[in-house]
Enzyme design. Structure first.
Site, PDB file in Angstrom:
ATOM      1  N   TYR A 259      -0.855  -0.320  10.642  1.00 21.65           N
ATOM      2  CA  TYR A 259      -1.120  -0.603   9.232  1.00 21.65           C
ATOM      3  C   TYR A 259       0.020  -0.104   8.349  1.00 21.65           C
ATOM      4  O   TYR A 259       0.559  -0.855   7.522  1.00 21.65           O
ATOM      5  CB  TYR A 259      -2.434   0.040   8.789  1.00 21.65           C
ATOM      6  CG  TYR A 259      -2.752  -0.199   7.327  1.00 21.65           C
ATOM      7  CD1 TYR A 259      -3.184  -1.446   6.891  1.00 21.65           C
ATOM      8  CD2 TYR A 259      -2.597   0.812   6.380  1.00 21.65           C
ATOM      9  CE1 TYR A 259      -3.463  -1.687   5.553  1.00 21.65           C
ATOM     10  CE2 TYR A 259      -2.875   0.583   5.038  1.00 21.65           C
ATOM     11  CZ  TYR A 259      -3.314  -0.664   4.638  1.00 21.65           C
ATOM     12  OH  TYR A 259      -3.581  -0.905   3.308  1.00 21.65           O
TER      13      TYR A 259
ATOM     14  N   SER B 107       0.856  -1.189   0.000  1.00 24.02           N
ATOM     15  CA  SER B 107       0.000   0.000   0.000  1.00 24.02           C
ATOM     16  C   SER B 107       0.887   1.232   0.000  1.00 24.02           C
ATOM     17  O   SER B 107       2.002   1.211   0.545  1.00 24.02           O
ATOM     18  CB  SER B 107      -0.892   0.014   1.244  1.00 24.02           C
ATOM     19  OG  SER B 107      -1.536   1.268   1.392  1.00 24.02           O
TER      20      SER B 107
ATOM     21  N   LYS C 211       2.822  -2.485   6.117  1.00 21.10           N
ATOM     22  CA  LYS C 211       3.023  -2.387   4.674  1.00 21.10           C
ATOM     23  C   LYS C 211       4.453  -1.958   4.345  1.00 21.10           C
ATOM     24  O   LYS C 211       5.022  -2.378   3.325  1.00 21.10           O
ATOM     25  CB  LYS C 211       2.017  -1.409   4.065  1.00 21.10           C
ATOM     26  CG  LYS C 211       0.572  -1.885   4.152  1.00 21.10           C
ATOM     27  CD  LYS C 211       0.368  -3.212   3.441  1.00 21.10           C
ATOM     28  CE  LYS C 211      -1.081  -3.657   3.424  1.00 21.10           C
ATOM     29  NZ  LYS C 211      -1.292  -4.930   2.691  1.00 21.10           N
TER      30      LYS C 211
ATOM     31  N   THR D 213     -12.810  -0.682  -2.945  1.00 16.38           N
ATOM     32  CA  THR D 213     -13.091  -1.992  -2.355  1.00 16.38           C
ATOM     33  C   THR D 213     -13.760  -1.772  -1.004  1.00 16.38           C
ATOM     34  O   THR D 213     -13.753  -0.664  -0.454  1.00 16.38           O
ATOM     35  CB  THR D 213     -11.790  -2.784  -2.144  1.00 16.38           C
ATOM     36  OG1 THR D 213     -10.990  -2.089  -1.159  1.00 16.38           O
ATOM     37  CG2 THR D 213     -10.994  -2.918  -3.436  1.00 16.38           C
TER      38      THR D 213
END
Length: 268
Positions: free
Chosen positions: A161, A148, A165, A196
């Site tokens: 997060y 990401s 990544k 998404t």
């Protein structure tokens, strides 16, 4: 065994984790064709059954697996089982979790941090390594890791997060240096905002948003061409260059001033 170039080798067997997510489902549909074996992993049984049925209708032999990737040992055993049964030419490690600390939280939830670290980093790194061992024996193979653009930044509201990544990107770059000379192609995919369920949880703008179908097409092209890294959309490649020119204090100020939230659940 004579080595065969991964770019010329026909993909007979493909494993996709996160096959019930937006990008994973699109990839599964596009890779499904007669003569191909698809191993589709996901958490949502209803969506997993639906995508498996669709891929079967397109002629593929499909082996769906409902699995929780926070259990790394179970995931590793499942991979070895699928490899033994069907072989493995391409593995796309697309499953992932995201989380954002709410303004009233001082820290993220420790249990959530642990699960996110397992699903986003520890398990995909383990599965990629196990897949590479098998591919080295057969003399070729392709591995895709989905990162990401968040991995470029130290996001104070999503420390676990963004760091997961970033760690995945470091592993991908190091592993590619080790494996590509041995005919194991590793592609690190670094998407921006993709439409998404995961990104639909975000509150606020999603600049340069691309559809899951467009993301899948870009990924498949990168895999076919043997790219080591794919960043999309192109605006994030430009931003990556521009932000490196910022003074450290200004970059830190911008990151600390970002205001991002998320809904508990997304639609769909």
């Amino acid at each position: 065994m004579n080595k065969v170039s991964t770019s010329r080798h026909e993909l007979r067997s493909v494993l996709i984790t996160g096959a019930t997510g937006g990008i994973g489902m699109e990839l599964a549909k596009r890779y499904a064709k007669p003569g191909r074996v698809l191993m589709l992993w996901g958490r949502n049984k209803e969506r997993l059954d639906a995508i498996a049925k669709l891929c079967c209708a397109r002629g593929a032999e499909v082996f769906p697996r409902q699995i929780d990737l926070s259990n790394g040992e179970a995931a590793l055993a499942a991979l070895r089982e699928d490899q033994e049964r069907s072989g493995l030419d391409l593995i796309i490690l697309g499953a992932g979790l995201s989380d954002i600390k709410s303004p009233d939280q001082q820290t993220e939830d420790p249990a959530g941090v642990l699960k996110l670290a397992l699903v986003n980093y520890a398990t995909p790194v383990t599965l990629a390594t196990a897949a590479a061992q098998s591919m080295l024996r057969q003399g070729y193979g392709k591995i895709v890791l989905i990162g990401s653009v968040a991995g470029f930044y130290e996001l104070p509201f999503a420390a676990s997060y963004s760091s997961s990544k970033a760690g995945l990107a470091c592993f991908a770059q190091a592993a590619d240096l080790a494996w590509r000379p041995k005919n194991i192609q590793l592609t690190l995919v670094i998407p921006g905002f993709v439409d998404t369920p995961m990104s639909q949880r975000l509150e606020g703008p999603r600049p340069f948003l691309v559809s899951a179908g467009s993301a899948a097409r870009k990924i498949m092209k990168a895999v076919k061409n043997g790219q080591a890294e794919l960043i999309f959309p192109w605006q994030f490649r430009v931003l990556r260059i521009a932000e490196r020119l910022l003074p450290a204090f200004l970059r830190k100020h911008i990151l600390q001033s970002l205001d991002v939230g998320q809904k508990e659940h997304a639609g769909g």
